[in-house]
Enzyme design. Sequence first.
Site, PDB file in Angstrom:
ATOM      1  N   SER A   1      -2.414  -7.986   3.284  1.00  0.00           N
ATOM      2  CA  SER A   1      -2.885  -7.939   4.566  1.00  0.00           C
ATOM      3  C   SER A   1      -3.405  -9.445   5.035  1.00  0.00           C
ATOM      4  O   SER A   1      -3.506  -9.548   6.279  1.00  0.00           O
ATOM      5  CB  SER A   1      -4.354  -7.087   4.789  1.00  0.00           C
ATOM      6  N   ARG A   2      -3.833 -10.200   4.089  1.00  0.00           N
ATOM      7  CA  ARG A   2      -4.372 -11.781   4.712  1.00  0.00           C
ATOM      8  C   ARG A   2      -3.143 -12.420   5.073  1.00  0.00           C
ATOM      9  O   ARG A   2      -3.385 -13.375   5.327  1.00  0.00           O
ATOM     10  CB  ARG A   2      -5.104 -12.073   3.260  1.00  0.00           C
TER      11      ARG A   2
ATOM     12  N   ILE B   1       4.655  -5.388  -4.750  1.00  0.00           N
ATOM     13  CA  ILE B   1       5.906  -5.464  -3.673  1.00  0.00           C
ATOM     14  C   ILE B   1       5.752  -6.807  -2.831  1.00  0.00           C
ATOM     15  O   ILE B   1       4.715  -7.324  -2.473  1.00  0.00           O
ATOM     16  CB  ILE B   1       5.637  -4.322  -2.518  1.00  0.00           C
TER      17      ILE B   1
ATOM     18  N   HIS C   1       0.857  -1.197   0.083  1.00  0.00           N
ATOM     19  CA  HIS C   1      -0.046   0.038   0.106  1.00  0.00           C
ATOM     20  C   HIS C   1       0.949   1.255  -0.034  1.00  0.00           C
ATOM     21  O   HIS C   1       0.562   2.249  -0.757  1.00  0.00           O
ATOM     22  CB  HIS C   1      -0.987   0.010   1.167  1.00  0.00           C
TER      23      HIS C   1
HETATM   24  P1  AMP Z   1      -6.446  -3.789  -0.352  1.00  0.00           P
HETATM   25  O1  AMP Z   1      -6.130  -3.021   0.822  1.00  0.00           O
HETATM   26  O2  AMP Z   1      -5.920  -5.323  -0.209  1.00  0.00           O
HETATM   27  O3  AMP Z   1      -7.871  -3.503  -1.062  1.00  0.00           O
HETATM   28  O4  AMP Z   1      -5.386  -3.359  -1.471  1.00  0.00           O
HETATM   29  C1  AMP Z   1      -5.479  -1.662  -1.665  1.00  0.00           C
HETATM   30  C2  AMP Z   1      -4.432  -1.512  -3.111  1.00  0.00           C
HETATM   31  O5  AMP Z   1      -3.247  -1.928  -2.496  1.00  0.00           O
HETATM   32  C3  AMP Z   1      -4.856  -2.381  -4.214  1.00  0.00           C
HETATM   33  O6  AMP Z   1      -4.766  -1.741  -5.331  1.00  0.00           O
HETATM   34  C4  AMP Z   1      -3.835  -3.446  -4.009  1.00  0.00           C
HETATM   35  O7  AMP Z   1      -3.578  -3.950  -5.544  1.00  0.00           O
HETATM   36  C5  AMP Z   1      -2.696  -2.521  -3.543  1.00  0.00           C
HETATM   37  N1  AMP Z   1      -1.804  -3.593  -3.008  1.00  0.00           N
HETATM   38  C6  AMP Z   1      -2.085  -4.512  -2.317  1.00  0.00           C
HETATM   39  N2  AMP Z   1      -0.907  -5.445  -1.963  1.00  0.00           N
HETATM   40  C7  AMP Z   1      -0.004  -4.948  -2.728  1.00  0.00           C
HETATM   41  C8  AMP Z   1       1.433  -5.513  -3.206  1.00  0.00           C
HETATM   42  N3  AMP Z   1       1.843  -6.206  -2.257  1.00  0.00           N
HETATM   43  N4  AMP Z   1       2.136  -4.678  -3.906  1.00  0.00           N
HETATM   44  C9  AMP Z   1       1.523  -3.743  -4.547  1.00  0.00           C
HETATM   45  N5  AMP Z   1       0.200  -3.199  -4.491  1.00  0.00           N
HETATM   46  C10 AMP Z   1      -0.480  -3.796  -3.659  1.00  0.00           C
END
Ligand code: AMP
Length: 279
Positions: free
Chosen positions: A186-187, A176, A37
């Site tokens: 997060s999971r 990342i 994020h």
């Molecule tokens: P989420 O909180 O999981 O809904 O993710 C929010 C945003 O962060 C989304 O656009 C995800 O694709 C991005 N995101 C989550 N994990 C990663 C990661 N490891 N690398 C790059 N972007 C991420």
Amino acid sequence: MKIVNTVEELRSIIKEWRKAGETIGLVPTMGYLHEGHQSLIKKAVEENTKVVVSVFVNPIQFGPTEDLATYPRDLDRDAKLCEETGASVVFHPEPEEMYYDDFCTYVDMDGLTKGLCGKTRPTHFRGVCTVVSKLFNITTPDKAYFGQKDAQQLAVIRRMVRDLNFPLEIVGCPIIREEDGLAKSSRNTYLNPEERQAALVLHRGLAAGEELVRGGEKSVSKVTSAIREIIENEPLAKIDYVEIVSWDGLDEISEIDGEVLCAIAVYIGKTRLIDNFIV
Ligand code: AMP
């Protein structure tokens, strides 16, 4: 940095920013933020004068048997990370602020949302498209930032913006990873130490698949079989899907030609993890 809980307050801040000629970047998230994020927020801070990070566990993108109730949450930590990274506002609405009791309007998409994660999560992308549309309407960003980690989501949002003429630019950001290759998520906090070790099989499978493709292999079934074989060797892993599709339209293909997305979803114990590469 401000934490804002209501649509009305965010709108009035945006109005002031617009009067002052600021440019606005939006980073939609479900919180429990990590370096993945943070990379999106960093890019948004580089490219805009104001950055809004939304932290909202969107109930309508979870299926009835999914992890809405247990999804990890820590607003204090998230706010600190956002502030340190240079965000201007964290938008953290309660579900009731986003969805009236009689809410009944959705943004639904055919095509791109039906395959890959859409097969096991049939209402997921309707929830994503609806909440992202709402966030776009509330925030009116110049640019919005999404990770390639959720590659299907990135493709779906790009298509929605094109099809519905949202006046903004979607910026895709690279995946990342942890030092050992596991894509940050997060999971990942759901995994016990044994599962955490087993989860490395996603990256191992994908790395082998990518090497085959880069070495000139054109057959989709040969590459997906090689990836499957590696994952099936891990006793704690259960494959949901291993697929290679065209990157622009997520169409099924049998020959690798042009830009393709190789995406996988794998259960490690009860935790469903996704990962991918694009070549
Ligand atoms: P989420 O909180 O999981 O809904 O993710 C929010 C945003 O962060 C989304 O656009 C995800 O694709 C991005 N995101 C989550 N994990 C990663 C990661 N490891 N690398 C790059 N972007 C991420």
